[in-house]
Structure formats: C-alpha cells, structure tokens
Design a protein around this motif. Structure first.
Motif, mmCIF file in Angstrom:
data_model
loop_
_atom_site.group_PDB
_atom_site.id
_atom_site.type_symbol
_atom_site.label_atom_id
_atom_site.label_comp_id
_atom_site.label_asym_id
_atom_site.label_seq_id
_atom_site.Cartn_x
_atom_site.Cartn_y
_atom_site.Cartn_z
ATOM 1 N N GLU A 208 1.428 8.325 1.358
ATOM 2 C CA GLU A 208 2.310 9.319 1.980
ATOM 3 C C GLU A 208 3.387 8.573 3.037
ATOM 4 O O GLU A 208 4.614 8.955 2.944
ATOM 5 N N GLN A 209 2.821 7.844 3.716
ATOM 6 C CA GLN A 209 3.579 6.978 4.655
ATOM 7 C C GLN A 209 4.578 6.256 3.879
ATOM 8 O O GLN A 209 5.821 6.103 4.225
ATOM 9 N N ALA A 210 4.203 5.617 2.961
ATOM 10 C CA ALA A 210 5.106 4.625 2.139
ATOM 11 C C ALA A 210 6.098 5.537 1.570
ATOM 12 O O ALA A 210 7.400 5.170 1.383
ATOM 13 N N LEU A 211 5.686 6.698 0.617
ATOM 14 C CA LEU A 211 6.701 7.598 0.234
ATOM 15 C C LEU A 211 8.040 7.912 1.188
ATOM 16 O O LEU A 211 8.888 8.108 0.613
ATOM 17 N N ILE A 227 3.339 -1.596 1.541
ATOM 18 C CA ILE A 227 2.112 -0.693 1.738
ATOM 19 C C ILE A 227 1.866 -0.454 0.367
ATOM 20 O O ILE A 227 0.412 -0.465 -0.113
ATOM 21 N N ILE A 228 2.566 -0.140 -0.596
ATOM 22 C CA ILE A 228 2.314 0.387 -1.817
ATOM 23 C C ILE A 228 1.294 -1.046 -2.584
ATOM 24 O O ILE A 228 0.558 -0.654 -3.433
ATOM 25 N N SER A 229 2.049 -2.236 -2.392
ATOM 26 C CA SER A 229 1.378 -3.284 -3.005
ATOM 27 C C SER A 229 0.029 -3.618 -2.373
ATOM 28 O O SER A 229 -0.989 -3.826 -3.148
ATOM 29 N N GLN A 230 -0.204 -3.359 -1.135
ATOM 30 C CA GLN A 230 -1.508 -3.284 -0.492
ATOM 31 C C GLN A 230 -2.628 -2.405 -1.013
ATOM 32 O O GLN A 230 -3.826 -2.667 -1.272
ATOM 33 N N LEU A 231 -2.157 -1.605 -1.346
ATOM 34 C CA LEU A 231 -2.962 -0.352 -2.057
ATOM 35 C C LEU A 231 -3.357 -0.592 -3.479
ATOM 36 O O LEU A 231 -4.123 -0.098 -4.032
ATOM 37 N N GLY A 232 -2.603 -1.745 -3.979
ATOM 38 C CA GLY A 232 -2.577 -1.846 -5.785
ATOM 39 C C GLY A 232 -1.984 -0.902 -6.348
ATOM 40 O O GLY A 232 -2.546 -0.920 -7.467
ATOM 41 N N VAL A 236 3.518 2.288 -9.238
ATOM 42 C CA VAL A 236 4.356 2.837 -8.152
ATOM 43 C C VAL A 236 5.353 1.743 -7.585
ATOM 44 O O VAL A 236 6.623 1.895 -7.229
ATOM 45 N N CYS A 237 4.893 0.471 -7.569
ATOM 46 C CA CYS A 237 5.632 -0.430 -6.888
ATOM 47 C C CYS A 237 6.599 -1.096 -7.906
ATOM 48 O O CYS A 237 7.998 -1.174 -7.439
ATOM 49 N N GLU A 238 6.350 -1.030 -9.270
ATOM 50 C CA GLU A 238 7.496 -1.503 -10.092
ATOM 51 C C GLU A 238 8.558 -0.183 -10.296
ATOM 52 O O GLU A 238 9.616 -0.557 -10.226
ATOM 53 N N LYS A 239 8.069 0.907 -9.960
ATOM 54 C CA LYS A 239 9.008 2.124 -9.849
ATOM 55 C C LYS A 239 9.986 1.990 -8.801
ATOM 56 O O LYS A 239 11.157 2.149 -8.829
#
Length: 328
Positions: A208-211, A227-232, A236-239
């Motif tokens: 949610e922080q990343a969003l 952050i999104i990359s670290q979460l795997g 979402v990363c590509e989006k």
C-alpha cells in the motif's frame, strides 16, 4: 494468560483490522499454541487464515503463501477458512503474474456470495478489482458491486470499505458513499499521496505504501517501483513501468538489483542492509534511525530475513548469512 478460542480470534481479527500487527502477532501466537495443545483444530485453522492475511498485508508473502497452501491442501477445510486462504494466495499470485490466480479469486468470490457476509465478500471483490486494474479485463458484474455497496451502507468499517472504494474508483470510476474516508486511500493529490505513503510505512504495509508513492512525483514513482520489485510483484512492476512510460518518464529502474539476485536466500537490498546492522548488534529503533524507516518496518524486514534464511533468531540469521557468504 489464556482465554477461550473465540477471544483469541476476536482480538486478533480486530487487531488486524486496525493494523496493530504487533499485538495481532502476539495474540495469534498464543491462540494457535492454545489450540494446538488442546487439539482444537477448527479454531487453529481459523487463526492461521487470519495470520495469512496479516502476512499478506505486511509484505511477508512467502509466509502467507505457505500458510494458505497448507490450509487449502485440506479438502475438508471449513469454507470460512478456505475463502480467506483463496483470497490471500490468489492475490499474491496475481501480483506476481501467476497464470492460476484468477480461478482462485473467482472461487473465493463464489463462496463469499454463498456466505452472504460483507466481511467475506469485500476481500474477494477487492482482489478481483485489482485484477481488473492489472489486466484491463472487466470481470465483476454490476449486480455484485451494487450488492456490496448496499451492504456497506449498513456496516461501518473504515479500512475495508475504503479499500473497496479505492479499487472501484480506480477501475470503474465509481465512488462508494462512505461515512468516513480512509486517509491511506486518499491519493487524489501528490501531497495526500505522500502523507498516505508515510501512514502505510508506519503501519508496516509496503504494498500500500508503494501504491501511494506511485501517485506522487517521478522520484517517488521510482521508490514505489523499488518496493514492488522487492516484494516480487512482477505483474504490478510491469504495469507501473508501462504507466511511467506512458506519462513520459524515460529513466525507469529495471527491477531487482544484482544484490537481490546474487545471494542464495534472495534477500532484497533493504533486507541485506538490515542484516548488516543486525551483525553490528543494533536494535530495531537504532536500525530504523540508520535506514530512515520505522521500527515496525524494521521488524517486518527482520521477519522476512528469518523466514528466507529458515532460522528463528537474529543471531542465527547472522550466522547463517555468514555461512552462505551473504555477509562477510
């Protein structure tokens, strides 16, 4: 101190709803142990489903998946437990780009509407709305959305209702008439987005922080992507990358860094930083001050490190990292 199983479940569920994860974690530990000692399996699995939800919200997705898979492997699992596990594992698979995410989420939705309870319906609908945002596919029928909105009008619940409103507005441009707005989902201006990201950081909710960060300026968008990359969360990363390119941003991070990919436990760069400071013997507040993050966020990173290294203490984490060559 020990209570009845219903007290453990009520307290832990309430704590998760208000995002008091430290209290929820302690109550769940006590409650699960209480049930295991007395062979109260139905109560234990219900608490485990709550724990999986907490792990999802705090970014400990591998743990959330492991718990959910354990619950779903039991074909005789109670529907109330199965629904929660389906949403958790389906959400994580969706964010990571798993092809089998949609059937899991659709099954959760079917079961939720059979139960006819808002607390079961909203998580399933939220997950499917997020799926629509990621893929551009329209999945939810208007009748299901309107039914949920009707129930929300009768049931206060700021966070759950706010999350549903957030995704409905994002995918369908439709707002829910809420009694109270949830500050963490008010992202309509860059300033509000920054405040929301700070709130999610304090609470320990990295996704949610990343969003929220992504709704701010270019620099914050790049932080969100990290952050999104670290979460795997590869899908979402590509989006996010696509949205950044569309908005004219040219310098876009590629994704996980070599420091993440080059260690056996796949620790993120932030987790490696926390691990280095654990080696120095620092406590959570000291680590937070050094890395400019909250003590709660440090605690979540440490939990992830322990899980990835398959150890149960900070000391053993450092020892295992040294053995594997992650730390020098």
């Amino acid at each position: 101190m020990s209570w009845r199983p219903s007290a453990y479940t009520s307290l832990s569920n309430g704590a998760i709803k208000i995002k008091d994860y430290a209290f929820a974690d302690e109550i769940l530990k006590q409650g699960i142990q209480y049930c295991e000692e007395r062979e109260l399996d139905s109560w234990r699995t219900y608490m485990l489903s709550g724990k999986a939800r907490m792990m999802l919200e705090t970014g400990r997705w591998n743990e959330a998946c492991a718990i959910s898979e354990e619950l779903l492997n039991n074909s005789e699992q109670a529907p109330i437990v199965r629904m929660g596990a389906l949403v958790v594992i389906g959400t994580i698979k969706m964010r990571r780009g798993g092809e089998d995410a949609l059937p899991l989420l659709l099954q959760a939705k079917t079961m939720a509407f059979e139960a006819m309870e808002l607390q079961r319906i909203l998580p399933a609908l939220v997950a499917l709305l997020e799926y629509e945002w990621l893929t551009g596919r329209v999945l939810l029928e208007i009748a299901a959305i309107e039914y949920a909105i009707g129930l929300i009008g009768q049931t206060p619940g700021m966070h759950e209702n706010g999350e549903f409103d957030f995704w409905l507005l994002r995918t369908r441009k439709q707002a829910v008439p809420l009694r109270e707005a949830c500050e963490g989902y008010r992202l309509d201006t860059p300033d509000r987005a920054v405040r929301a990201s700070a709130l999610w950081d304090r609470l320990g909710c990295p996704y949610e922080q990343a969003l929220a960060l992504f709704e701010s300026d270019e620099e914050d968008k790049k932080k969100a992507l990290t952050i999104i990359s670290q979460l795997g969360a590869n899908a979402v990363c590509e989006k996010m990358k696509m949205d950044m390119r569309t908005s004219g941003i040219k310098s876009i991070p590629r994704g996980l860094r070599k420091t993440t990919l080059g260690n056996p436990a796949l620790l993120t760069e932030r987790e490696l930083g926390v691990l280095e400071l654990l080696k120095e013997g620092l406590q959570n507040k000291e680590i937070g001050a050094r890395l400019f993050i909250s003590a709660k966020t440090v605690d979540h990173h440490i939990s992830s490190v322990l899980f990835k290294l398959d150890v149960n203490s900070r000391t053993r984490a450092v020892q295992e990292a040294l053995r594997l060559g992650i730390l020098k």
